[in-house]
Design an enzyme around this catalytic site. Structure first.
Site, mmCIF file in Angstrom:
data_model
loop_
_atom_site.group_PDB
_atom_site.id
_atom_site.type_symbol
_atom_site.label_atom_id
_atom_site.label_comp_id
_atom_site.label_asym_id
_atom_site.label_seq_id
_atom_site.Cartn_x
_atom_site.Cartn_y
_atom_site.Cartn_z
ATOM 1 N N ASP A 432 0.852 -1.191 0.000
ATOM 2 C CA ASP A 432 0.000 0.000 0.000
ATOM 3 C C ASP A 432 0.888 1.242 0.000
ATOM 4 O O ASP A 432 2.098 1.162 0.258
ATOM 5 C CB ASP A 432 -0.883 -0.041 1.253
ATOM 6 N N GLU A 435 2.799 4.751 -4.214
ATOM 7 C CA GLU A 435 2.836 5.595 -5.427
ATOM 8 C C GLU A 435 4.192 6.283 -5.647
ATOM 9 O O GLU A 435 4.535 6.481 -6.822
ATOM 10 C CB GLU A 435 1.723 6.646 -5.365
ATOM 11 N N ASP A 511 -8.740 3.398 -3.103
ATOM 12 C CA ASP A 511 -9.750 3.825 -2.137
ATOM 13 C C ASP A 511 -11.005 4.333 -2.829
ATOM 14 O O ASP A 511 -11.234 5.545 -2.949
ATOM 15 C CB ASP A 511 -9.163 4.894 -1.225
#
Length: 849
Positions: A432, A435, A511
């Site tokens: 997670d 990015e 999300d």
């Protein structure tokens, strides 16, 4: 998942209200009181291409190469290389600069196809048996033709080149050309007329207009005149795609920097394009079967809740394989650490037969007493500021350093440390925030001048490496799983990808939000991800992010679970909004008995179809095909499928038409041309090339079966390890003949790579006055538990006799009685279904008369 930032000086309800407002803009930057801080999760403004500053290139001389041609373009040099009969690489680089190849490329050694060359004053031509590449000399441009001489794709008048350092390519198009792929994108299926961008972004609570999401896969498929081609723009910088969004006769793509490098792949079938693209960037691996089961997750589960929720699934007989451990399991969010209470919960779950997946973030807490930080600092493993100091950014642990995954030593170190999780019994890793997301960074990530160093000591700026960060982390994680759990198939889940990451990980789409828009958007989103070479994809069932007005109702959750039970990756995951009074839990039983029963029904169907689903993933590993497919993937000759985005194929044979509109209890369903279709629930047959209206009450997901299909399935299990598969059910929908190649292995280890697997070909055919079943055991290198097949013929008639050679099969009085027999048959007159039980070692054709 990006949750509430540390230090927000406002109530949770105000935070959630602000998040709700942000949905309108596709970002979480909103106007709030001065003492309230939100992270900007979209990048800085787009960098447009100055079309007045385009400088056409011309071929001044050329040199034949073993696999193509080298072009002198003045200040630049061009390379057209033939990698296969139907694939070419096109590069334009500055003089003296090497051609570019990113980490996304898996296959580097291609056997050069036979080709011919011709030259005139105006053109240079390369021709294989499949494509012709015509190179216009002045201005420089490339045109691709198929073997019939039809133009597949060609450069537009604006040409190719560099505008102020930005590589660009313009292509001609016409109004009947459509575009698919582009990885994870918001909005609909067909991207014609769209402006798209790629810059991996922590896009919390994105909406259908959000331009930048979590994953960048710069590959797309053009479909023109019912023929497909693919283009992979191998550029890791932030890139842009104007797909006939400005005018109807051209499209173009460009990037903020880097080289002009793209690959052209001819179809003409969409499947051919994806197969060749995944030859280039790598096929996905066959996953462990447990990972194809149902997953449950929540940000904020206590250790007690992890155990009690899992047990409640068992008590309620709702199948479940895996519980996910979100960031709470760590010691103050330090990666590779445990809170002891969560460690005990893990032991309990493992003892009860559940699988477990733990989240893992790249940010390493800046703590001089923390071993991981100490080692990373000592070994110079961190991303750097321009002045050479360690870059420190704020994430869940507080001030944190970030591994420089560009270096092999760092990836190896990261892989080794995963033993801390695997040694406790963890089965999979969930990457997670990769990015990478940085709470206090500009635009919610590192500054663009953050420095990474490669194995050769070359400095690479974040602006170039950003879209690759999660890819390299996924590789490290995958290899860490192989190292720490030898001969066990890894399961890695990520929300950040580049082209080729499918070699290492499954993708979930970040999300999302608990509303109808996100349910609707998930279907075309997953379809385009699948068309981009990533078959293992899913969305948070029920929606992750909550806010006033965005909490799943019983109706919404029921419709979502009907879709979610058939996602390649199926996980119910949500945030901890229940603590703020915005909603209760999101487990199936939280919405009342009716929704609980609906959830049980469809999740159980997923487990019944596990042999079919597992075989679809095996096909993906072999040829790259999606598991969740838009109709256009199978039916590109039927133009009516080109824009359908609320139906999809689940594998080769099942078409789903979910209800995705609030309050709807019936819907129109398009049945593609060229096939006959059977209503899964009623058995009624329909011709293709028509739209019908079907009833769809809250508990009904319209499902249609492509006629002449064999669908392998099994009895319902509560988890994939519950019992051995001893009786394989073969659901047969027969018009004239149907075939299926059934693959089987141990579903867990890597032994299949050493040849330990079985392949059995099944064939069922209507003859003059009988139906024949036969099997062909093509490969038998695995000791199977299967003892029998139950052939289930739908829309059947009661037979006069069933026999194999001289062996007559006895008629059973009921399905239950048949199950106890080694062989026999039973006809259900109410269902109009014929069940024939056949021993696995039956060597003769079974004739049904």
């Amino acid at each position: 998942m990006r949750k509430k930032l540390k230090g927000w000086s406002m109530s949770k309800k105000l935070a959630q209200t602000a998040m709700c407002l942000s949905l309108l803009a596709g970002t979480v930057a909103v106007v709030l009181p001065a003492n309230v801080a939100f992270a900007e999760t979209q990048p800085e403004a787009d960098t447009p291409l100055d079309k007045q500053n385009l400088k056409p290139l011309s071929v001044q001389s050329l040199e034949a190469l073993e696999n193509g041609v080298k072009l002198n373009l003045g200040d630049y040099q061009g390379f057209i290389r033939l990698f296969d009969e139907d694939m070419a690489k096109i590069s334009v680089v500055k003089n003296g600069e090497a051609e570019f190849e990113s980490q996304g490329i898996a296959k580097k050694n291609w056997k050069t196809p036979e080709f011919k060359t011709t030259e005139t004053d105006k053109e240079y031509t390369l021709s294989t048996n499949e494509i012709t590449v015509k190179i216009n000399k002045s201005p420089f441009g490339v045109k691709f033709l198929d073997k019939q001489g039809n133009v597949i794709n060609e450069d537009a008048a604006q040409g190719v080149g560099y505008e102020n350092g930005k590589p660009y390519v313009f292509k001609k198009t016409d109004s009947n050309e459509n575009f698919y792929g582009f990885g994870e994108q918001s909005g609909g299926l067909n991207k014609r007329g769209k402006s798209l961008g790629m810059w991996n972004t922590d896009a919390y609570s994105y909406n259908k207009n959000t331009k930048y999401l979590y994953t960048s896969i710069p590959f797309f498929i053009g479909l023109k005149d019912k023929k497909a081609y693919g283009i992979f723009f191998d550029n890791t910088y932030r890139s842009y795609y104007e797909m006939a969004s400005e005018k109807d006769d051209y499209y173009y793509f460009y990037a903020n920097g880097g080289t002009l490098t793209y690959y052209f792949i001819n179809g003409p079938e969409i499947g051919d394009v994806i197969d060749k693209y995944t030859d280039l960037t790598g096929k996905s691996e066959t996953p462990p079967m447990w990972s194809l089961g149902f997953h449950q997750s929540k940000w904020g589960y206590t250790p007690e809740e992890l155990v009690s929720v899992a047990n409640k699934y068992r008590e309620k007989q709702i199948p479940l394989d895996t519980m996910h451990f979100d960031i709470d399991y760590m010691d103050e969010y330090r990666v590779f650490t445990w809170n002891d209470q969560y460690k005990e919960a893990l032991k309990t779950l493992k003892g009860q037969g559940f699988h477990a997946v733990t989240i893992n973030d790249p940010a390493v807490k800046q703590d001089e007493n923390y071993r991981i930080y100490q080692e990373g600092t000592k070994n110079d493993f961190w991303a750097k500021n321009p002045d050479g100091s360690t870059f420190i950014g704020e994430v869940w642990p507080g001030k944190s350093a970030f591994p420089n995954f560009l270096k092999q030593d760092v990836r190896n170190w990261w892989a080794d440390n995963l033993g801390i999780l695997f040694d406790e019994g963890v089965d999979g890793i969930w990457n997670d925030m990769n990015e990478p997301a940085v709470f206090d960074g500009p635009f919610h990530t590192m500054p663009l001048d953050t420095v990474f160093e490669d194995d050769n000591g070359e400095k690479v700026l974040h602006t170039e490496y950003h879209n690759l960060y999660g890819h390299d982390e996924a590789e490290a994680t995958y290899n860490g799983a192989l190292k720490n759990k030898p001969n066990t198939r890894p399961f890695v889940l990520t929300r950040d990808m580049y082209a080729g990451t499918q070699r290492y990980a499954a993708l979930w789409t970040g999300d999302n939000v608990s509303n109808w828009e996100h349910l609707q958007m998930s279907i075309p989103m997953n379809s385009n991800v699948g068309m981009s070479g990533v078959p293992f994809v899913g969305n948070d069932i029920g929606g992750f992010a909550k806010s006033p007005g965005n909490v799943p109702t019983p109706e919404l959750f029921a419709r979502w679970i009907e879709v979610g039970a058939f996602l390649p990756f199926a996980r119910d995951h949500y945030d901890n909004s229940a603590k703020s009074g915005l909603g209760s839990g999101q487990e199936p039983w939280e919405f009342g008995k009716e929704v609980e029963d609906i959830s049980r029904k469809y999740i159980s169907m997923r487990y019944e179809l596990m042999p079919y689903l597992y075989n679809q993933f095996k096909k993906s590993a072999e040829n790259g095909q999606p598991v969740q497919q838009p109709l256009v993937y199978q039916f590109q000759d039927d133009k009516k499928t080109y824009n359908i985005e609320d139906q999809f194929m689940f594998g080769d044979s099942l078409m789903l038409a979910p209800v995705v509109q609030e309050g709807q209890t019936s819907r129109e369903v398009y049945l593609p041309a060229g096939e006959t279709w059977v209503d899964y629930w009623t058995g009624k047959e329909f011709d293709g090339n028509q739209t019908i209206t079907v009833n769809a009450d809250l508990g009904t997901l319209p499902i249609f079966v492509k006629n002449n299909s064999i669908i392998p399935r099994q009895e319902v299990e509560q988890h994939t390890d519950e019992k051995k598969l001893e009786n394989l059910i073969l659901d047969v929908y027969l018009n004239d003949k149907a075939s299926y190649s059934f693959y089987e292995d141990d579903t867990k280890t890597l032994d299949y790579k050493q040849g330990e697997y079985n392949v059995t070909a099944f064939h069922v055919e209507k003859k003059d006055n009988h139906i024949e079943f036969e099997q062909d055991k093509k490969t038998q290198n695995y000791t199977s538990d299967i003892k029998s097949y139950t052939l289930k013929l739908h829309i059947a008639e009661e037979p006069k006799k069933v026999q194999a050679a001289d062996n007559k099969y006895a008629k059973a009085g009921s399905a239950e009685e048949l199950n106890k027999q080694e062989s026999g048959y039973y006809f259900d007159s109410g269902e109009k279904a014929l069940y024939v039980k056949i021993p696995v070692n039956e060597n003769h054709k079974v004739k049904i008369q």
